[in-house]
Design a protein around this motif. Sequence first.
Motif, PDB file in Angstrom:
ATOM      1  N   LEU A 241       0.427 -83.122 130.315  1.00 22.81           N
ATOM      2  CA  LEU A 241       1.125 -81.844 130.461  1.00 22.81           C
ATOM      3  C   LEU A 241       0.415 -80.977 131.490  1.00 22.81           C
ATOM      4  CD1 LEU A 241       1.862 -80.916 126.749  1.00 22.81           C
ATOM      5  CD2 LEU A 241       3.499 -81.649 128.459  1.00 22.81           C
ATOM      6  N   PRO A 242       1.166 -80.181 132.225  1.00 22.81           N
ATOM      7  CA  PRO A 242       0.516 -79.257 133.164  1.00 22.81           C
ATOM      8  C   PRO A 242      -0.341 -78.239 132.397  1.00 22.81           C
ATOM      9  CG  PRO A 242       2.898 -79.338 133.528  1.00 22.81           C
ATOM     10  CD  PRO A 242       2.601 -80.134 132.312  1.00 22.81           C
ATOM     11  N   PHE A 243      -1.271 -77.639 133.110  1.00 27.53           N
ATOM     12  CA  PHE A 243      -2.221 -76.698 132.520  1.00 27.53           C
ATOM     13  C   PHE A 243      -1.526 -75.550 131.789  1.00 27.53           C
ATOM     14  CE2 PHE A 243      -4.789 -72.837 132.976  1.00 27.53           C
ATOM     15  CZ  PHE A 243      -5.924 -73.242 132.297  1.00 27.53           C
ATOM     16  N   TRP A 244      -0.535 -74.933 132.401  1.00 32.25           N
ATOM     17  CA  TRP A 244       0.114 -73.771 131.803  1.00 32.25           C
ATOM     18  C   TRP A 244       0.912 -74.145 130.572  1.00 32.25           C
ATOM     19  CZ3 TRP A 244       5.388 -73.589 131.415  1.00 32.25           C
ATOM     20  CH2 TRP A 244       6.107 -74.483 132.187  1.00 32.25           C
ATOM     21  N   ARG A 245       1.462 -75.356 130.504  1.00 34.87           N
ATOM     22  CA  ARG A 245       2.231 -75.760 129.327  1.00 34.87           C
ATOM     23  C   ARG A 245       1.338 -75.966 128.113  1.00 34.87           C
ATOM     24  NH1 ARG A 245       6.914 -80.036 130.868  1.00 34.87           N
ATOM     25  NH2 ARG A 245       8.404 -78.510 131.604  1.00 34.87           N
TER      26      ARG A 245
ATOM     27  N   VAL B  81       1.903 -73.790 124.668  1.00 38.71           N
ATOM     28  CA  VAL B  81       2.115 -74.401 123.359  1.00 38.71           C
ATOM     29  C   VAL B  81       1.064 -73.899 122.374  1.00 38.71           C
ATOM     30  CG1 VAL B  81       2.039 -76.591 122.114  1.00 38.71           C
ATOM     31  CG2 VAL B  81       3.299 -76.429 124.252  1.00 38.71           C
ATOM     32  N   ALA B  82      -0.187 -73.838 122.795  1.00 37.68           N
ATOM     33  CA  ALA B  82      -1.247 -73.355 121.912  1.00 37.68           C
ATOM     34  C   ALA B  82      -1.019 -71.895 121.530  1.00 37.68           C
ATOM     35  CB  ALA B  82      -2.604 -73.517 122.593  1.00 37.68           C
TER      36      ALA B  82
ATOM     37  N   GLY C 264       1.836 -70.335 121.403  1.00 32.02           N
ATOM     38  CA  GLY C 264       2.991 -70.297 120.494  1.00 32.02           C
ATOM     39  C   GLY C 264       2.616 -70.671 119.077  1.00 32.02           C
ATOM     40  N   ILE C 265       1.799 -71.700 118.921  1.00 35.75           N
ATOM     41  CA  ILE C 265       1.367 -72.118 117.580  1.00 35.75           C
ATOM     42  C   ILE C 265       0.511 -71.043 116.933  1.00 35.75           C
ATOM     43  CG2 ILE C 265      -0.084 -73.791 116.353  1.00 35.75           C
ATOM     44  CD1 ILE C 265       0.953 -75.907 118.341  1.00 35.75           C
ATOM     45  N   ILE C 266      -0.382 -70.443 117.687  1.00 31.89           N
ATOM     46  CA  ILE C 266      -1.218 -69.353 117.144  1.00 31.89           C
ATOM     47  C   ILE C 266      -0.347 -68.159 116.763  1.00 31.89           C
ATOM     48  CG2 ILE C 266      -2.980 -67.651 117.773  1.00 31.89           C
ATOM     49  CD1 ILE C 266      -4.314 -69.890 119.429  1.00 31.89           C
ATOM     50  N   GLY C 267       0.656 -67.833 117.557  1.00 36.81           N
ATOM     51  CA  GLY C 267       1.555 -66.712 117.234  1.00 36.81           C
ATOM     52  C   GLY C 267       2.324 -66.951 115.948  1.00 36.81           C
ATOM     53  N   ILE C 268       2.815 -68.174 115.772  1.00 38.11           N
ATOM     54  CA  ILE C 268       3.542 -68.502 114.539  1.00 38.11           C
ATOM     55  C   ILE C 268       2.615 -68.405 113.334  1.00 38.11           C
ATOM     56  CG2 ILE C 268       4.672 -70.392 113.303  1.00 38.11           C
ATOM     57  CD1 ILE C 268       5.873 -71.224 116.027  1.00 38.11           C
ATOM     58  N   ALA C 269       1.390 -68.883 113.476  1.00 35.27           N
ATOM     59  CA  ALA C 269       0.429 -68.816 112.368  1.00 35.27           C
ATOM     60  C   ALA C 269       0.102 -67.364 112.020  1.00 35.27           C
ATOM     61  CB  ALA C 269      -0.841 -69.579 112.726  1.00 35.27           C
ATOM     62  N   LEU C 270      -0.084 -66.524 113.026  1.00 31.52           N
ATOM     63  CA  LEU C 270      -0.372 -65.104 112.759  1.00 31.52           C
ATOM     64  C   LEU C 270       0.808 -64.407 112.099  1.00 31.52           C
ATOM     65  CD1 LEU C 270      -2.311 -64.065 115.992  1.00 31.52           C
ATOM     66  CD2 LEU C 270      -3.225 -64.348 113.686  1.00 31.52           C
ATOM     67  N   ALA C 271       2.015 -64.720 112.516  1.00 28.42           N
ATOM     68  CA  ALA C 271       3.198 -64.110 111.900  1.00 28.42           C
ATOM     69  C   ALA C 271       3.329 -64.547 110.442  1.00 28.42           C
ATOM     70  CB  ALA C 271       4.453 -64.492 112.683  1.00 28.42           C
ATOM     71  N   ALA C 272       3.045 -65.812 110.157  1.00 30.14           N
ATOM     72  CA  ALA C 272       3.106 -66.290 108.773  1.00 30.14           C
ATOM     73  C   ALA C 272       2.048 -65.609 107.917  1.00 30.14           C
ATOM     74  CB  ALA C 272       2.936 -67.803 108.733  1.00 30.14           C
ATOM     75  N   MET C 273       0.836 -65.451 108.445  1.00 29.58           N
ATOM     76  CA  MET C 273      -0.223 -64.778 107.684  1.00 29.58           C
ATOM     77  C   MET C 273       0.136 -63.312 107.437  1.00 29.58           C
ATOM     78  SD  MET C 273      -3.788 -66.522 109.072  1.00 29.58           S
ATOM     79  CE  MET C 273      -4.071 -65.204 110.145  1.00 29.58           C
ATOM     80  N   ALA C 274       0.739 -62.644 108.406  1.00 35.69           N
ATOM     81  CA  ALA C 274       1.138 -61.246 108.217  1.00 35.69           C
ATOM     82  C   ALA C 274       2.218 -61.134 107.158  1.00 35.69           C
ATOM     83  CB  ALA C 274       1.626 -60.662 109.541  1.00 35.69           C
ATOM     84  N   ALA C 275       3.154 -62.082 107.141  1.00 31.98           N
ATOM     85  CA  ALA C 275       4.216 -62.045 106.138  1.00 31.98           C
ATOM     86  C   ALA C 275       3.653 -62.258 104.737  1.00 31.98           C
ATOM     87  CB  ALA C 275       5.272 -63.100 106.451  1.00 31.98           C
ATOM     88  N   VAL C 276       2.741 -63.199 104.586  1.00 39.87           N
ATOM     89  CA  VAL C 276       2.138 -63.460 103.276  1.00 39.87           C
ATOM     90  C   VAL C 276       1.317 -62.263 102.828  1.00 39.87           C
ATOM     91  CG1 VAL C 276       0.418 -64.877 102.086  1.00 39.87           C
ATOM     92  CG2 VAL C 276       2.173 -65.958 103.483  1.00 39.87           C
ATOM     93  N   THR C 277       0.552 -61.681 103.729  1.00 42.36           N
ATOM     94  CA  THR C 277      -0.253 -60.508 103.382  1.00 42.36           C
ATOM     95  C   THR C 277       0.634 -59.345 102.955  1.00 42.36           C
ATOM     96  OG1 THR C 277      -1.923 -61.204 104.966  1.00 42.36           O
ATOM     97  CG2 THR C 277      -2.011 -58.916 104.228  1.00 42.36           C
ATOM     98  N   THR C 278       1.704 -59.102 103.675  1.00 41.35           N
ATOM     99  CA  THR C 278       2.626 -58.026 103.316  1.00 41.35           C
ATOM    100  C   THR C 278       3.242 -58.273 101.948  1.00 41.35           C
ATOM    101  OG1 THR C 278       3.135 -57.690 105.635  1.00 41.35           O
ATOM    102  CG2 THR C 278       4.681 -56.772 104.040  1.00 41.35           C
ATOM    103  N   TYR C 279       3.638 -59.508 101.668  1.00 41.05           N
ATOM    104  CA  TYR C 279       4.227 -59.830 100.369  1.00 41.05           C
ATOM    105  C   TYR C 279       3.225 -59.593  99.243  1.00 41.05           C
ATOM    106  CZ  TYR C 279       6.109 -62.506  96.505  1.00 41.05           C
ATOM    107  OH  TYR C 279       6.547 -62.881  95.272  1.00 41.05           O
ATOM    108  N   VAL C 280       1.985 -60.005  99.436  1.00 40.37           N
ATOM    109  CA  VAL C 280       0.976 -59.836  98.390  1.00 40.37           C
ATOM    110  C   VAL C 280       0.685 -58.361  98.153  1.00 40.37           C
ATOM    111  CG1 VAL C 280      -1.469 -60.224  97.854  1.00 40.37           C
ATOM    112  CG2 VAL C 280      -0.071 -62.099  98.717  1.00 40.37           C
ATOM    113  N   VAL C 281       0.559 -57.580  99.212  1.00 35.13           N
ATOM    114  CA  VAL C 281       0.262 -56.151  99.070  1.00 35.13           C
ATOM    115  C   VAL C 281       1.426 -55.434  98.398  1.00 35.13           C
ATOM    116  CG1 VAL C 281      -0.089 -54.013 100.363  1.00 35.13           C
ATOM    117  CG2 VAL C 281      -1.390 -56.052 100.950  1.00 35.13           C
ATOM    118  N   VAL C 282       2.641 -55.717  98.800  1.00 37.00           N
ATOM    119  CA  VAL C 282       3.811 -55.045  98.228  1.00 37.00           C
ATOM    120  C   VAL C 282       4.002 -55.447  96.770  1.00 37.00           C
ATOM    121  CG1 VAL C 282       6.332 -54.930  98.353  1.00 37.00           C
ATOM    122  CG2 VAL C 282       4.970 -54.682 100.412  1.00 37.00           C
ATOM    123  N   SER C 283       3.764 -56.704  96.438  1.00 34.15           N
ATOM    124  CA  SER C 283       3.975 -57.136  95.055  1.00 34.15           C
ATOM    125  C   SER C 283       2.911 -56.584  94.124  1.00 34.15           C
ATOM    126  CB  SER C 283       4.011 -58.664  94.975  1.00 34.15           C
ATOM    127  OG  SER C 283       2.741 -59.189  95.310  1.00 34.15           O
ATOM    128  N   ARG C 284       1.751 -56.222  94.628  1.00 31.98           N
ATOM    129  CA  ARG C 284       0.701 -55.657  93.768  1.00 31.98           C
ATOM    130  C   ARG C 284       0.903 -54.180  93.496  1.00 31.98           C
ATOM    131  NH1 ARG C 284      -4.922 -58.412  95.772  1.00 31.98           N
ATOM    132  NH2 ARG C 284      -4.394 -60.499  95.083  1.00 31.98           N
TER     133      ARG C 284
END
Length: 153
Positions: free
Chosen positions: A32-36, A40-41, A43-63
């Motif tokens: 793969l070219p350098f920029w691709r 991709v990396a 994008g994967i980090i962004g998805i992981a951060l969004a998932a962690m933020a959603a879980v954190t928000t759910y836990v805080v709101v449910s408590r």
Amino acid sequence: MTDKIKRSLDFVVKFYRPGAFRPDGWFIAPPLPFWRRHAVAIGIIGIALAAMAAVTTYVVVSREDPSPAPAVETTTSPVSSDTVPATNQEIRKVEFNDATLREVVEAIEATYGVRVSGETSGQPRLTLSYQGTAEDLTATINDLLGTNLTVEK
């Protein structure tokens, strides 16, 4: 040469890579070219951060408890003589908003002037608007929550 054979040869010449048909290297992916790789990396980090933020928000709101205190309202209404129970209790209206079972029992005792016995521990919470006698109310709560509350006179 026929047209079909010529097209087949053109395809092989265009896409042939040395070592493509070796038994140990069946499929060789192009690098793969350098920029691709970085896209991709990222994008994967962004998805992981969004998932962690959603879980954190759910836990805080449910408590957090959205209602500051359970609301208990009572009103009394007269009853005609043909519906008066043998104990001569009045039909009253009781409302609970996210109240624990212990708070519900205390409100029943204060509203109807009776003693309620049974298991009141545990975590069930009740939101209910009820108009009737203490016996009917405890029977309804027993049906809803599977408890064994009884009214003592």
